[in-house]
Design a protein around this motif. Structure first.
Motif, PDB file in Angstrom:
ATOM      1  N   PHE A 146      40.735  33.459  44.707  1.00 24.58           N
ATOM      2  CA  PHE A 146      39.443  34.143  44.656  1.00 24.58           C
ATOM      3  C   PHE A 146      38.627  33.663  43.467  1.00 24.58           C
ATOM      4  N   CYS A 147      37.345  33.511  43.723  1.00 29.12           N
ATOM      5  CA  CYS A 147      36.359  33.326  42.687  1.00 29.12           C
ATOM      6  C   CYS A 147      35.640  34.662  42.538  1.00 29.12           C
ATOM      7  N   ALA A 148      35.378  35.088  41.311  1.00 29.13           N
ATOM      8  CA  ALA A 148      34.662  36.339  41.078  1.00 29.13           C
ATOM      9  C   ALA A 148      33.678  36.133  39.944  1.00 29.13           C
ATOM     10  N   VAL A 149      32.474  36.654  40.134  1.00 29.07           N
ATOM     11  CA  VAL A 149      31.445  36.504  39.111  1.00 29.07           C
ATOM     12  C   VAL A 149      31.080  37.874  38.571  1.00 29.07           C
ATOM     13  N   THR A 150      30.599  37.890  37.360  1.00 28.73           N
ATOM     14  CA  THR A 150      30.186  39.154  36.749  1.00 28.73           C
ATOM     15  C   THR A 150      28.676  39.206  36.658  1.00 28.73           C
ATOM     16  N   GLY A 151      28.146  40.320  37.176  1.00 25.62           N
ATOM     17  CA  GLY A 151      26.722  40.589  37.035  1.00 25.62           C
ATOM     18  C   GLY A 151      26.538  41.542  35.868  1.00 25.62           C
ATOM     19  N   GLY A 152      25.890  42.651  36.119  1.00 22.97           N
ATOM     20  CA  GLY A 152      25.652  43.594  35.040  1.00 22.97           C
ATOM     21  C   GLY A 152      26.903  44.339  34.627  1.00 22.97           C
ATOM     22  N   TYR A 153      27.069  44.526  33.334  1.00 25.98           N
ATOM     23  CA  TYR A 153      28.149  45.340  32.773  1.00 25.98           C
ATOM     24  C   TYR A 153      29.527  44.959  33.299  1.00 25.98           C
ATOM     25  N   ASN A 154      29.774  43.657  33.401  1.00 23.35           N
ATOM     26  CA  ASN A 154      31.090  43.142  33.775  1.00 23.35           C
ATOM     27  C   ASN A 154      31.534  43.569  35.166  1.00 23.35           C
ATOM     28  N   LYS A 155      30.601  43.852  36.067  1.00 25.71           N
ATOM     29  CA  LYS A 155      30.963  44.196  37.438  1.00 25.71           C
ATOM     30  C   LYS A 155      31.372  42.930  38.168  1.00 25.71           C
ATOM     31  N   LEU A 156      32.647  42.843  38.560  1.00 25.25           N
ATOM     32  CA  LEU A 156      33.163  41.664  39.242  1.00 25.25           C
ATOM     33  C   LEU A 156      32.768  41.693  40.712  1.00 25.25           C
ATOM     34  N   ILE A 157      32.183  40.603  41.190  1.00 27.68           N
ATOM     35  CA  ILE A 157      31.852  40.450  42.598  1.00 27.68           C
ATOM     36  C   ILE A 157      32.674  39.294  43.119  1.00 27.68           C
ATOM     37  N   PHE A 158      33.535  39.589  44.098  1.00 29.40           N
ATOM     38  CA  PHE A 158      34.481  38.606  44.606  1.00 29.40           C
ATOM     39  C   PHE A 158      33.939  37.882  45.831  1.00 29.40           C
ATOM     40  N   GLY A 159      34.342  36.620  45.959  1.00 30.64           N
ATOM     41  CA  GLY A 159      34.153  35.922  47.212  1.00 30.64           C
ATOM     42  C   GLY A 159      35.217  36.334  48.209  1.00 30.64           C
ATOM     43  N   ALA A 160      35.154  35.765  49.405  1.00 29.92           N
ATOM     44  CA  ALA A 160      36.105  36.120  50.462  1.00 29.92           C
ATOM     45  C   ALA A 160      37.439  35.400  50.312  1.00 29.92           C
ATOM     46  N   GLY A 161      37.496  34.422  49.415  1.00 30.85           N
ATOM     47  CA  GLY A 161      38.763  33.768  49.130  1.00 30.85           C
ATOM     48  C   GLY A 161      39.013  32.508  49.951  1.00 30.85           C
ATOM     49  N   THR A 162      39.897  31.672  49.427  1.00 36.11           N
ATOM     50  CA  THR A 162      40.432  30.507  50.152  1.00 36.11           C
ATOM     51  C   THR A 162      41.919  30.741  50.315  1.00 36.11           C
ATOM     52  N   ARG A 163      42.380  30.752  51.578  1.00 38.62           N
ATOM     53  CA  ARG A 163      43.789  30.972  51.860  1.00 38.62           C
ATOM     54  C   ARG A 163      44.497  29.639  51.902  1.00 38.62           C
ATOM     55  N   LEU A 164      45.442  29.443  50.968  1.00 36.99           N
ATOM     56  CA  LEU A 164      46.146  28.177  50.823  1.00 36.99           C
ATOM     57  C   LEU A 164      47.594  28.335  51.251  1.00 36.99           C
ATOM     58  N   ALA A 165      48.031  27.414  52.093  1.00 41.47           N
ATOM     59  CA  ALA A 165      49.439  27.357  52.477  1.00 41.47           C
ATOM     60  C   ALA A 165      49.947  25.962  52.129  1.00 41.47           C
ATOM     61  N   VAL A 166      50.974  25.894  51.302  1.00 43.43           N
ATOM     62  CA  VAL A 166      51.578  24.619  50.923  1.00 43.43           C
ATOM     63  C   VAL A 166      52.945  24.540  51.574  1.00 43.43           C
TER      64      VAL A 166
END
Lengths: 108, 113
Positions: A86-106
């Protein structure tokens, strides 16, 4: 609000292969984090990277804040790298907004 | 250093029942967060506390969800009554200040039947 898009949504690798995961965000952000969620659901911090490049072992990350994207590089992948990134960015007051993710299988 | 603790780890209830989750943050962390993660999605912030005050609860369904952080340390999240769509993993996180890295607990997996 800020939109976070991750690509690719799914990725299958053979052990030993390299990969690049991408995170695009729609607006200026205060900060950006990469997480790995293991198959048991635990979210583990990988990088706290508002700009520039960081490396930790086989993983490295680069954020170009002016162009609103970040990349996560995985080199010489191992089966233990499997999970969701997951990538997550912070907007106001450290509110984390997450992406939908990349599912990795090795696979071995 | 001990991480964020959560309990229970799993909970199965029937719709319209009540449920409560508990979180103990990392010692000294002033900021505590509750997230909801629905299967296949990224976590979504429900509520953020700074010490024992609420900073952001804009995405908390207040008709059925409530949270408190007494004495600025442990926190509980309650759902009453539960709906089928509340089935998710509930994650607690904490950070030293609101501007620093968030550390996540193992989560509570809730299944509403």
């Amino acid at each position: 609000g800020i939109q976070v898009e991750q690509s690719p949504p799914d990725l299958i690798l053979q052990e030993g292969a390299n990969s690049t995961l991408r995170c695009n965000f729609s607006d200026s952000v205060n900060n950006l984090q990469w997480f790995h969620q293991n198959p048991w659901g635990q979210l583990i911090n990988l990088f706290y990277i508002p700009s520039g490049t960081k490396q930790n072992g086989r993983l490295s990350a680069t954020t170009v804040a002016t162009e609103r994207y970040s990349l996560l590089y995985i080199s010489s992948s191992q089966t233990t790298d499997s999970g969701v990134y997951f990538c997550a960015v912070t907007g106001g007051y450290n509110k984390l907004i997450f992406g939908a993710g990349t599912r990795l299988a090795v696979h071995p | 250093e001990a991480g964020v603790a959560q309990s229970p780890r799993y909970k199965i209830i029937e719709k319209r029942q009540s449920v409560a989750f508990w979180c103990n943050p990392i010692s000294g962390h002033a900021t505590l967060y509750w997230y909801q993660q629905i299967l296949g999605q990224g976590p979504k912030l429900l509520i953020q506390f700074q010490n024992n005050g609420v900073v952001d609860d804009s995405q908390l369904p207040k008709d059925r969800f409530s949270a408190e952080r007494l004495k600025g340390v442990d926190s509980t999240l309650k759902i009453q009554p539960a709906k089928l769509e509340d089935s998710a993993v509930y994650l607690c996180a904490s950070s030293f200040t609101a501007q620093e890295t968030q550390y996540f607990g193992p989560g509570t997996r809730l299944l509403v039947l």
